[in-house]
Design a protein around this motif. Structure first.
Motif, PDB file in Angstrom:
ATOM      1  N   PRO A  43       3.743   1.606  10.076  1.00  0.00           N
ATOM      2  CA  PRO A  43       4.546   2.759   9.691  1.00  0.00           C
ATOM      3  C   PRO A  43       3.616   3.965   9.606  1.00  0.00           C
ATOM      4  N   SER A  44       4.148   5.126   9.316  1.00  0.00           N
ATOM      5  CA  SER A  44       3.281   6.275   9.100  1.00  0.00           C
ATOM      6  C   SER A  44       2.375   5.990   7.890  1.00  0.00           C
ATOM      7  N   ALA A  45       1.126   6.491   7.967  1.00  0.00           N
ATOM      8  CA  ALA A  45       0.103   6.137   6.970  1.00  0.00           C
ATOM      9  C   ALA A  45       0.132   7.079   5.769  1.00  0.00           C
ATOM     10  N   ASN A  46       1.268   7.065   5.055  1.00  0.00           N
ATOM     11  CA  ASN A  46       1.424   7.908   3.862  1.00  0.00           C
ATOM     12  C   ASN A  46       2.159   7.102   2.802  1.00  0.00           C
ATOM     13  N   PRO A  47       1.950   7.433   1.519  1.00  0.00           N
ATOM     14  CA  PRO A  47       2.777   6.781   0.501  1.00  0.00           C
ATOM     15  C   PRO A  47       4.251   7.045   0.823  1.00  0.00           C
ATOM     16  N   THR A  79       0.832  -1.208   0.000  1.00  0.00           N
ATOM     17  CA  THR A  79       0.000   0.000   0.000  1.00  0.00           C
ATOM     18  C   THR A  79       0.866   1.257   0.000  1.00  0.00           C
ATOM     19  N   LYS A  80       1.945   1.245   0.775  1.00  0.00           N
ATOM     20  CA  LYS A  80       2.808   2.432   0.892  1.00  0.00           C
ATOM     21  C   LYS A  80       3.831   2.541  -0.226  1.00  0.00           C
ATOM     22  N   GLY A  81       4.084   1.418  -0.940  1.00  0.00           N
ATOM     23  CA  GLY A  81       5.203   1.407  -1.875  1.00  0.00           C
ATOM     24  C   GLY A  81       6.498   1.525  -1.097  1.00  0.00           C
ATOM     25  N   ARG A  97      16.177  11.511   1.290  1.00  0.00           N
ATOM     26  CA  ARG A  97      14.969  12.262   0.926  1.00  0.00           C
ATOM     27  C   ARG A  97      13.748  11.534   1.470  1.00  0.00           C
ATOM     28  N   HIS A  98      12.920  12.241   2.177  1.00  0.00           N
ATOM     29  CA  HIS A  98      11.872  11.615   2.945  1.00  0.00           C
ATOM     30  C   HIS A  98      10.929  12.752   3.298  1.00  0.00           C
ATOM     31  N   TYR A  99       9.760  12.449   3.769  1.00  0.00           N
ATOM     32  CA  TYR A  99       8.873  13.491   4.276  1.00  0.00           C
ATOM     33  C   TYR A  99       8.751  14.646   3.280  1.00  0.00           C
TER      34      TYR A  99
HETATM   35 MG    MG Z   1       7.396   7.285   7.934  1.00  0.00          MG
END
Ligand code: MG
Ligand code: TXA
Length: 321
Positions: A144-148, A56-58, A230-232
């Motif tokens: 994990p955090s609920a974001n792609p 779902t998150k890739g 690279r993140h967020y």
């Molecule tokens: Mg995260």
């Protein structure tokens, strides 16, 4: 806010507590609120369910997940606590602290949760509904955090719905009160190392333990595999430590604002780092959605929670690779 579906169809993905419990018990994913950010949960003992998180998150499969527990007893079943870990858990749980500890044999946690490591990250969240949810599921919940993968972390239910275009059901637990991910500490061989700056300031941990706590990277061999540079990241570019934005730039301020003409948000008028942490991701999202090419960001002091705020800002600003 740009969405590709109507808000009504996105809202159809909100689920109530009982439905969230049922989904998790049945091997499905469900997003839920914690005090830090929203998590994308699945039964940590069910490999097929956890696989759905990665899909779902890739999310790259080498990046392990945090097992969320209803209480310390549940966590003690999963991992071995040394003396430092016991002290830290007693002081900071429930709360935004994740401990990376050696796994107990036959603890039932699916291998895919730890990406094959022999340590496991565990956390007891402060958010009461999150703890009630895990208790009702009766098993640790990997989340994990609920974001792609690679995008801004979600601090409101609508961020989760927008991020996944309504593909992920969410139990709305309100806006996250802390707004930054948990601080991650690894406790091994009677030493403590900070793997990720987060919602509990490094200085607080050192003051509590009464010793220096090295940060991963400062010569420590231990690292969190997920700390990709690279993140967020928002869609637009970020320019850091800017006192006054240029023409056409949006501005994310901290403290009294300069004269600005473009879209503007203020992390904290009075320079309160707790308030800034709470606002960070939501304000970046809002400025990102305003259609500018660049968000200029005011300097944020690097002490206390500022360390984690600056960590997230630097990662968000890192050039696309
Ligand atoms: Mg995260
Ligand atoms: O506040 C939080 O921690 C949120 C909420 C949902 O609890 N969760 C979160 O999860 O931020 P995630 O997956 O976005 O970040 C977890 C981090 C990753 O950097 C991962 O590499 C690291 O924890 N991690 C997990 N297990 C580990 C392990 N056994 N050893 C080292 N690092 C680990």
């Amino acid at each position: 806010m740009k969405t590709t579906q109507s808000d009504t169809s996105l809202d159809a993905r909100r689920v109530d507590f009982d439905a969230a419990v049922k989904r998790l018990r049945n091997g499905e994913v469900c997003a839920f609120a914690t005090e830090t950010v929203y998590g994308l949960g699945a039964d940590a003992t069910n490999a097929d369910a956890v696989l759905k998180i990665y899909q779902t998150k890739g999310r790259p499969r080498f990046n392990p997940l945090i097992a969320h527990c209803a209480d310390r007893a549940m966590a003690e079943h999963l991992v071995a606590f040394d003396e430092n870990a016991i002290r830290l858990a007693k002081a900071f749980w429930p709360g935004p602290l994740t401990l990376v500890l050696p796994m107990n044999l036959d603890n039932g946690v699916a291998d895919i949760v730890t990406a094959g490591l022999d340590t496991l990250a565990v956390r007891v969240p402060a958010h009461e509904t999150a703890r009630a949810l895990i208790a009702a599921v009766g098993r640790p919940v990997a989340a994990p955090s609920a974001n792609p993968s690679g995008t801004l972390s979600p601090t409101r239910a609508k961020d989760v719905l927008d991020g996944f275009n309504g593909q992920v059901p969410v139990l709305d637990g309100g806006a996250c009160t802390s707004g930054l991910e948990s601080t991650i500490l690894a406790c091994t061989n009677d030493a403590v190392v900070q793997l990720r700056a987060g919602a509990i300031a490094h200085a607080r941990i050192e003051a509590f333990l009464g010793c220096e706590v090295p940060r991963a990277g400062d010569g420590s061999p231990i690292a969190a595999p997920g700390m990709l540079q690279r993140h967020y990241a928002p869609k637009c570019a970020l320019r850091l430590n800017v006192e006054k934005p240029g023409q056409g730039e949006a501005f994310l301020g901290f403290g009294p604002l300069p004269d600005v003409s473009g879209p503007v948000r203020n992390l904290s008028l009075h320079g309160d780092l707790n308030e800034a942490a709470r606002n960070l991701f939501a304000m970046l999202r809002e400025l990102d959605a305003s259609g500018v090419e660049t968000i200029a960001v005011a300097p944020v002091p690097d002490h206390g929670l500022g360390e984690a705020i600056n960590d997230r800002l630097r990662r968000a600003a890192a050039a696309k690779s």
